[in-house]
Write a protein that holds these residues in place. Structure first.
Motif, PDB file in Angstrom:
ATOM      1  N   VAL A  69       0.864  -1.172   0.000  1.00  8.21           N
ATOM      2  CA  VAL A  69       0.000   0.000   0.000  1.00  8.21           C
ATOM      3  C   VAL A  69       0.903   1.226   0.000  1.00  8.21           C
ATOM      4  CG1 VAL A  69      -0.260   0.024   2.525  1.00  8.21           C
ATOM      5  CG2 VAL A  69      -1.988   1.126   1.088  1.00  8.21           C
ATOM      6  N   LEU A 107      -3.256   0.373  -3.499  1.00  8.37           N
ATOM      7  CA  LEU A 107      -3.352  -0.799  -2.629  1.00  8.37           C
ATOM      8  C   LEU A 107      -3.400  -2.000  -3.556  1.00  8.37           C
ATOM      9  CD1 LEU A 107      -3.766  -2.256   0.107  1.00  8.37           C
ATOM     10  CD2 LEU A 107      -6.209  -1.909  -0.207  1.00  8.37           C
ATOM     11  N   MET A 123      -4.269  -1.597   4.663  1.00  9.25           N
ATOM     12  CA  MET A 123      -4.912  -0.288   4.778  1.00  9.25           C
ATOM     13  C   MET A 123      -4.886   0.205   6.215  1.00  9.25           C
ATOM     14  SD  MET A 123      -6.301   2.208   3.113  1.00  9.25           S
ATOM     15  CE  MET A 123      -7.092   1.695   1.587  1.00  9.25           C
TER      16      MET A 123
END
Length: 195
Positions: A69, A107, A123
Protein backbone atom coordinates in the motif's frame (compact mmCIF):
# COMPACT_ATOMS: atom_id res chain seq x y z
CA UNK A 1 2.81 -12.47 7.14
CA UNK A 2 5.00 -9.44 7.80
CA UNK A 3 4.04 -5.82 7.05
CA UNK A 4 6.83 -3.25 7.06
CA UNK A 5 7.93 0.01 5.47
CA UNK A 6 9.68 -0.35 2.09
CA UNK A 7 13.33 -1.03 2.82
CA UNK A 8 14.51 1.47 0.20
CA UNK A 9 16.31 -1.09 -1.94
CA UNK A 10 16.02 -1.34 -5.71
CA UNK A 11 15.45 -5.12 -5.43
CA UNK A 12 12.32 -4.63 -3.36
CA UNK A 13 11.21 -1.74 -5.58
CA UNK A 14 11.52 -4.01 -8.63
CA UNK A 15 9.31 -6.62 -6.93
CA UNK A 16 6.77 -3.92 -6.01
CA UNK A 17 6.74 -2.66 -9.61
CA UNK A 18 6.19 -6.18 -10.98
CA UNK A 19 3.25 -6.75 -8.62
CA UNK A 20 1.81 -3.35 -9.56
CA UNK A 21 2.23 -3.97 -13.31
CA UNK A 22 0.56 -7.39 -13.06
CA UNK A 23 -2.38 -6.10 -10.98
CA UNK A 24 -3.10 -3.12 -13.20
CA UNK A 25 -2.92 -5.18 -16.38
CA UNK A 26 -6.12 -6.88 -15.15
CA UNK A 27 -9.62 -5.57 -15.96
CA UNK A 28 -11.00 -3.01 -15.35
CA UNK A 29 -7.63 -1.20 -15.47
CA UNK A 30 -6.11 -2.80 -18.58
CA UNK A 31 -2.91 -0.77 -18.24
CA UNK A 32 0.29 -1.47 -20.16
CA UNK A 33 2.55 -3.59 -17.89
CA UNK A 34 5.76 -2.62 -19.71
CA UNK A 35 5.01 1.06 -19.21
CA UNK A 36 4.12 0.54 -15.53
CA UNK A 37 7.39 -1.33 -14.91
CA UNK A 38 9.22 1.83 -15.92
CA UNK A 39 6.94 4.59 -14.63
CA UNK A 40 5.83 3.19 -11.27
CA UNK A 41 9.35 2.98 -9.73
CA UNK A 42 9.99 6.54 -10.94
CA UNK A 43 6.83 7.69 -9.17
CA UNK A 44 7.85 5.88 -5.97
CA UNK A 45 11.28 7.52 -5.96
CA UNK A 46 9.73 10.95 -6.57
CA UNK A 47 7.14 10.49 -3.79
CA UNK A 48 9.82 9.29 -1.36
CA UNK A 49 11.94 12.37 -2.07
CA UNK A 50 9.21 15.03 -2.24
CA UNK A 51 6.09 14.14 -0.30
CA UNK A 52 5.40 14.32 3.45
CA UNK A 53 4.41 11.22 5.41
CA UNK A 54 5.58 8.97 2.56
CA UNK A 55 4.45 5.46 3.42
CA UNK A 56 5.06 2.42 1.23
CA UNK A 57 4.14 -0.59 3.34
CA UNK A 58 4.93 -4.03 2.00
CA UNK A 59 3.50 -7.41 2.97
CA UNK A 60 5.77 -10.42 2.67
CA UNK A 61 5.22 -14.09 3.31
CA UNK A 62 8.21 -16.42 3.44
CA UNK A 63 10.29 -13.65 1.87
CA UNK A 64 7.95 -13.15 -1.11
CA UNK A 65 6.12 -9.88 -1.72
CA UNK A 66 2.35 -10.50 -1.61
CA UNK A 67 1.00 -6.97 -1.34
CA UNK A 68 1.70 -3.30 -0.71
CA UNK A 69 0.00 0.00 0.00
CA UNK A 70 1.28 3.45 -0.94
CA UNK A 71 0.20 6.77 0.49
CA UNK A 72 1.49 10.28 1.21
CA UNK A 73 0.43 13.56 2.67
CA UNK A 74 -1.34 15.83 0.19
CA UNK A 75 -2.41 19.47 0.23
CA UNK A 76 -2.46 22.62 -1.91
CA UNK A 77 0.32 22.46 -4.50
CA UNK A 78 0.06 18.69 -4.81
CA UNK A 79 -1.17 17.62 -8.28
CA UNK A 80 -3.91 15.30 -7.01
CA UNK A 81 -5.16 17.69 -4.30
CA UNK A 82 -5.26 20.56 -6.81
CA UNK A 83 -7.21 18.43 -9.31
CA UNK A 84 -9.73 17.44 -6.63
CA UNK A 85 -10.07 21.06 -5.58
CA UNK A 86 -10.80 22.03 -9.19
CA UNK A 87 -13.32 19.24 -9.91
CA UNK A 88 -15.15 18.29 -6.70
CA UNK A 89 -18.51 19.95 -6.06
CA UNK A 90 -18.33 22.83 -3.56
CA UNK A 91 -20.04 20.95 -0.67
CA UNK A 92 -17.56 18.06 -1.02
CA UNK A 93 -14.59 20.44 -1.16
CA UNK A 94 -15.80 22.17 2.00
CA UNK A 95 -16.29 18.86 3.83
CA UNK A 96 -13.30 16.85 2.63
CA UNK A 97 -10.50 19.06 1.31
CA UNK A 98 -8.59 20.35 4.27
CA UNK A 99 -5.27 22.13 3.92
CA UNK A 100 -3.55 18.79 4.44
CA UNK A 101 -4.65 15.17 4.48
CA UNK A 102 -3.41 11.74 3.54
CA UNK A 103 -3.88 10.32 0.07
CA UNK A 104 -3.86 6.56 -0.46
CA UNK A 105 -2.41 6.18 -3.95
CA UNK A 106 -2.31 2.40 -4.38
CA UNK A 107 -3.35 -0.80 -2.63
CA UNK A 108 -2.29 -4.00 -4.39
CA UNK A 109 -2.63 -7.60 -3.23
CA UNK A 110 -1.34 -10.61 -5.14
CA UNK A 111 -4.25 -12.67 -6.56
CA UNK A 112 -3.35 -15.69 -4.42
CA UNK A 113 -3.77 -13.58 -1.26
CA UNK A 114 -6.93 -11.66 -2.09
CA UNK A 115 -9.93 -12.11 0.20
CA UNK A 116 -7.56 -13.20 2.98
CA UNK A 117 -7.75 -10.00 5.04
CA UNK A 118 -4.41 -8.75 3.72
CA UNK A 119 -5.88 -5.68 1.99
CA UNK A 120 -7.62 -4.73 5.23
CA UNK A 121 -4.41 -5.22 7.23
CA UNK A 122 -2.37 -3.13 4.78
CA UNK A 123 -4.91 -0.29 4.78
CA UNK A 124 -5.14 -0.24 8.58
CA UNK A 125 -1.36 -0.25 8.81
CA UNK A 126 -0.79 2.65 6.41
CA UNK A 127 -3.44 4.82 8.12
CA UNK A 128 -2.27 4.11 11.67
CA UNK A 129 -0.94 7.11 13.60
CA UNK A 130 -1.20 9.70 10.83
CA UNK A 131 -1.15 13.42 11.78
CA UNK A 132 -4.18 14.18 9.57
CA UNK A 133 -7.93 14.42 10.11
CA UNK A 134 -8.88 12.65 6.89
CA UNK A 135 -7.66 10.45 4.06
CA UNK A 136 -8.77 10.28 0.44
CA UNK A 137 -8.45 7.72 -2.34
CA UNK A 138 -9.64 7.15 -5.88
CA UNK A 139 -10.74 3.90 -7.47
CA UNK A 140 -12.38 2.94 -10.73
CA UNK A 141 -16.19 2.92 -10.46
CA UNK A 142 -16.25 -0.60 -11.91
CA UNK A 143 -13.61 -1.97 -9.49
CA UNK A 144 -16.23 -3.67 -7.32
CA UNK A 145 -14.00 -5.73 -5.00
CA UNK A 146 -11.80 -2.80 -3.90
CA UNK A 147 -14.87 -0.64 -3.30
CA UNK A 148 -16.36 -3.35 -1.11
CA UNK A 149 -13.17 -3.47 0.97
CA UNK A 150 -13.01 0.30 1.36
CA UNK A 151 -16.67 0.55 2.32
CA UNK A 152 -16.26 -2.23 4.92
CA UNK A 153 -13.38 -0.23 6.44
CA UNK A 154 -15.54 2.88 6.82
CA UNK A 155 -14.62 4.81 3.67
CA UNK A 156 -17.41 7.05 2.31
CA UNK A 157 -18.14 7.73 -1.35
CA UNK A 158 -17.54 11.44 -1.94
CA UNK A 159 -18.16 11.41 -5.69
CA UNK A 160 -19.08 8.20 -7.55
CA UNK A 161 -17.70 9.20 -10.95
CA UNK A 162 -15.31 12.13 -11.10
CA UNK A 163 -12.92 12.89 -13.96
CA UNK A 164 -9.77 14.35 -12.38
CA UNK A 165 -7.70 13.83 -15.53
CA UNK A 166 -8.12 12.81 -19.15
CA UNK A 167 -7.97 9.16 -18.15
CA UNK A 168 -10.72 6.89 -16.79
CA UNK A 169 -13.27 8.50 -14.42
CA UNK A 170 -12.74 7.61 -10.78
CA UNK A 171 -14.78 7.19 -7.64
CA UNK A 172 -13.44 9.42 -4.87
CA UNK A 173 -13.71 8.11 -1.32
CA UNK A 174 -12.78 9.56 2.07
CA UNK A 175 -12.42 8.51 5.68
CA UNK A 176 -12.07 10.48 8.91
CA UNK A 177 -8.95 9.73 10.96
CA UNK A 178 -7.88 10.27 14.53
CA UNK A 179 -4.61 12.19 14.14
CA UNK A 180 -1.76 11.38 16.49
CA UNK A 181 -0.87 15.08 16.84
CA UNK A 182 -2.15 18.41 15.68
CA UNK A 183 1.10 19.38 13.97
CA UNK A 184 0.92 20.75 10.46
CA UNK A 185 3.21 19.45 7.76
CA UNK A 186 4.55 21.80 5.11
CA UNK A 187 4.32 20.37 1.63
CA UNK A 188 7.21 20.98 -0.74
CA UNK A 189 6.56 23.25 -3.70
CA UNK A 190 5.41 21.04 -6.57
CA UNK A 191 5.36 21.53 -10.27
CA UNK A 192 2.19 20.95 -12.24
CA UNK A 193 3.43 17.56 -13.45
CA UNK A 194 0.90 14.78 -12.78
CA UNK A 195 1.85 12.65 -9.87
Amino acid sequence: MKISQWDGTEDQLDAIARLYADAFAEPPYDEDPARNLIEFPQRIRRYAAEKPEFRLRTATEDGDLVGFVLGTGIGPGDWWWDRLNATLAAPHRARWLEQQQFGVAELVVKPSHRRSGLGRALMNNVLDGLPYNSALLACYPDAVAPQGLYTSLGWTVIDPCLRVSASHPTQIMGIRLRPRTSRRITLPVRSSVEG
